[in-house]
Write a protein that holds these residues in place. Structure first.
Motif, PDB file in Angstrom:
ATOM      1  N   GLN A   1      87.666  59.706  35.403  1.00  0.00           N
ATOM      2  CA  GLN A   1      86.651  59.168  34.525  1.00  0.00           C
ATOM      3  C   GLN A   1      86.463  57.778  34.806  1.00  0.00           C
ATOM      4  OE1 GLN A   1      88.118  60.841  30.952  1.00  0.00           O
ATOM      5  NE2 GLN A   1      86.721  62.478  31.151  1.00  0.00           N
TER       6      GLN A   1
ATOM      7  N   CYS B   1      81.780  54.616  33.210  1.00  0.00           N
ATOM      8  CA  CYS B   1      81.366  54.915  31.928  1.00  0.00           C
ATOM      9  C   CYS B   1      79.984  54.376  31.613  1.00  0.00           C
ATOM     10  CB  CYS B   1      82.604  53.931  30.971  1.00  0.00           C
ATOM     11  SG  CYS B   1      82.113  54.263  29.276  1.00  0.00           S
TER      12      CYS B   1
ATOM     13  N   ARG C   1      87.295  52.780  26.742  1.00  0.00           N
ATOM     14  CA  ARG C   1      87.527  53.865  27.595  1.00  0.00           C
ATOM     15  C   ARG C   1      88.271  53.180  28.980  1.00  0.00           C
ATOM     16  NH1 ARG C   1      83.162  57.913  28.725  1.00  0.00           N
ATOM     17  NH2 ARG C   1      85.220  59.364  28.751  1.00  0.00           N
TER      18      ARG C   1
ATOM     19  N   PRO D   1      87.037  51.537  31.589  1.00  0.00           N
ATOM     20  CA  PRO D   1      86.500  52.068  32.827  1.00  0.00           C
ATOM     21  C   PRO D   1      86.660  50.999  34.061  1.00  0.00           C
ATOM     22  CG  PRO D   1      84.710  51.059  31.468  1.00  0.00           C
ATOM     23  CD  PRO D   1      86.192  51.023  30.665  1.00  0.00           C
TER      24      PRO D   1
END
Lengths: 357, 252
Positions: free
Chosen positions: B69, B72, B146, B148
């Motif tokens: 992931q 983002c 998050r 990223p």
């Protein structure tokens, strides 16, 4: 609180402290709801034509050998299925409503407003008025089977719509409302052609009643609830993100369309089974989640169990009221839930200063 | 180090194409790339396509990412929920794809981002009570928490006052350099692009009109072609190039 007030707030570094306090408060609320539910369950078992003390109820539950045969039969064989059915159906309908409101981002969404309950009523009425069985089965289960099949067909129709390109959540809610009106018209048509005896059976079924609860029905309803809930737990963070809107949820890596479809399938199952067994109880699926939201907010780690507990508690309390309102008479539960729940719900909404949606 | 390259990327809604054949050089981590272009040029669609939210032809090549992931996307829509606090909404972004239990290091990361964007004083308030600018900062926090490798920011300064715009873009710039992040940022203010971005991509009508070092790409001719304005490039007291708009260009 206005934006200016917030800008003027000079408190520093309070986020984590407030978060921890909120988590503690929510855990305490869940514990209180659970205690309330257990207490309500005991009272529900104790009350009836033969009244027992709470001590007798607790003894009969945990030490059945110490209870008399009469107590065991009344409490375990007659009252327990009804009392547990109230808890499980209340929890199922409330969770179904909570997740419908979450994925459709609409405060009016519930099994009732999407036509699933109305579809079930139509199916049940077909069996009660004309003896039509959509799926041949034992006579004992024709009504719930018809109700279940129609509820699932309604849900399937909604699912097919969601697969269509360009369909928004507003379209889904509108289709649900259209289905409610269509099924209600068909139900009225059945009532128009039904005999006097069949008409009263149909009307009674649509009011919702727990009195026909049996152990097999309790196990089936419980099994569906237990099978569905882990999915919602696993998707807790993603479901919470859905309330920020699809774009925001997708930016967090949530596949909003797939999650909506999966949730809709499971929610249909969760609402179709209880409706099939106890009739339409519309109020719980709408209001249970709203009360939970006011109490613990929208974090699914707390919102999901709170919704289940609120729904279970409302229906369990309603079950008690339905027995004590006029001694010797059991009122249809659907009427009582509204009479008990709506004043409580209104007092919560009017007393709270924060918007809950 | 993470890198991103687009190869003949296309995207659209239904049968309506929005992006056609977008190919770029390799953008490496540690830099800010501005994405500019007029309204409806396809900037948000390009971000959604890179983030994998939209599908389409062509390739989005990400190499050297630290996690699956790694990309983002911070959309323009800030997504207000009246019953989630700022702090909770940042936790929510952090915990996606993780276990239900919020651990100490998750809270530490949230605290770090709250501190970085100076959100302490509003962290316990509900998002529904915030101004548009404050929500935009919360949205940036949700993206940063998050961790990223590639961050796609869609007009993150549109609701901020001038001071906050500069402050946020400075943080973005510092993060790119310190954490070797690749930050793509859609901007309407070309001066911000010239001040904070090493490279620029210019979109118009769903096609890539130009890309490369900011000072080479942004010229009066390009501004006339893409934005239909007469403008010149001058330098501020600190030597940073600035676009001075003289007028709307005469229509041919």
């Amino acid at each position: 609180m206005t934006t200016t007030e917030i800008q003027n707030d000079l408190s520093e570094g309070q986020g984590r402290g407030f978060y921890r306090a909120a988590v503690f408060r929510r855990q305490a609320i869940l514990a209180t709801l659970l205690m309330g539910l257990l207490l309500s369950l005991c009272f529900d078992l104790a009350l009836g034509p033969a009244r027992y003390s709470l001590q007798q109820v607790v003894t009969a539950i945990f030490m059945p050998g110490s209870a008399s045969l009469q107590e065991r039969v009344v409490l375990w064989d007659i009252r327990m299925p009804i009392a547990l059915m109230a808890v499980i159906v209340g929890a199922s309908l409330s969770v179904a409503g909570a997740q419908m409101q979450t994925i459709l981002n609409n405060p009016l969404a519930s099994p009732f407003t999407l036509g699933i309950s109305a579809g079930a009523s139509f199916g049940a009425a077909l069996a009660l008025a004309f003896g039509i069985a959509i799926i041949p089965g034992s006579i004992q289960y024709v009504v719930p089977l018809n109700a279940f099949v129609m509820a699932m067909l309604t849900a399937l129709l909604i699912h097919l719509l969601t697969l269509k390109r360009g369909v928004t959540v507003e379209t889904i809610v509108l289709l649900g409302i259209a289905l409610v009106f269509s099924f209600n018209a068909l139900l009225a048509l059945i009532q128009f052609f039904a005999s006097q005896q069949a008409l009263s059976a149909v009307v009674f079924w649509t009011m919702g009643s727990l009195t026909k609860a049996t152990w097999p029905k309790v196990w089936i309803t419980l099994a569906v609830f237990v099978a569905v809930i882990p999915f919602f737990i696993r998707r807790g963070w993603a479901l919470t993100a859905m309330r920020l809107g699809d774009t925001k949820a997708e930016s967090f890596g949530v596949n909003a369309k797939r999650l909506r479809l999966e949730t809709l399938v499971l929610v249909s199952l969760l609402s179709a089974i209880p409706v099939a067994f106890v009739g339409t109880i519309g109020f719980i699926g709408l209001v249970g989640p709203h009360i939970a939201r006011i109490l613990v907010g929208e974090d699914q780690r707390f919102f999901l169990p709170a919704s289940a507990l609120c729904g279970a508690l409302i229906l369990s309390l309603s079950s008690i009221v339905s027995k004590v309102l006029i001694p010797g008479t059991v009122f249809p539960i659907g009427i009582v839930t509204s009479l008990v729940g709506i004043p409580f719900f209104l007092s919560l909404i009017l007393r709270t200063s924060r918007p809950s949606w | 180090m993470v890198s991103l390259q687009l190869n003949a990327v296309c995207a659209g809604y239904g049968r309506t194409p929005i992006l056609t054949d977008i190919s770029t050089p390799i953008f490496k981590g540690g830099q800010v790339v501005a994405l500019i272009g007029p309204n409806a040029a396809g900037k948000s669609t390009l971000f959604r396509r890179i983030a994998g939210v939209m599908k389409g032809a062509g390739e989005v090549l990400v190499t050297g990412a630290s996690s699956p992931q790694a990309v983002c996307y911070m959309p323009q829509d800030t997504g207000a929920n009246p019953v989630l606090s700022v702090y909770e909404s940042i936790i929510l972004a952090r915990m996606q794809g993780r276990a239900l239990k919020v651990k100490g290091d998750d809270l530490a990361k949230v605290d770090e981002v709250v501190d970085l964007l100076k959100l302490e004083s509003i962290s316990h308030h509900n998002i529904g009570d915030l101004s548009g600018g404050q929500r935009q900062l919360v949205s940036a926090a949700q993206a940063l928490v998050r961790n990223p490798d590639i961050l796609l920011m869609d007009e993150p300064t549109s609701a901020l006052d001038l001071n906050r715009q500069i402050e946020l873009l400075r943080i973005v710039r510092a993060l790119a350099v310190e954490k070797k992040m690749l930050i793509l940022i859609a901007l309407h203010d070309i001066n911000h692009a010239m001040r904070f971005a090493e490279s620029v991509m210019v979109l118009s009508g769903g096609r890539l009109r130009a890309s490369g070092p900011t000072s080479d790409v942004i010229t009066p001719n390009l501004l006339r072609e893409v934005y239909s304005i007469d403008a010149r490039i001058e330098h501020c007291s600190k030597g940073i190039p600035q676009v001075i708009v003289d007028d709307v260009a005469d229509q041919p």
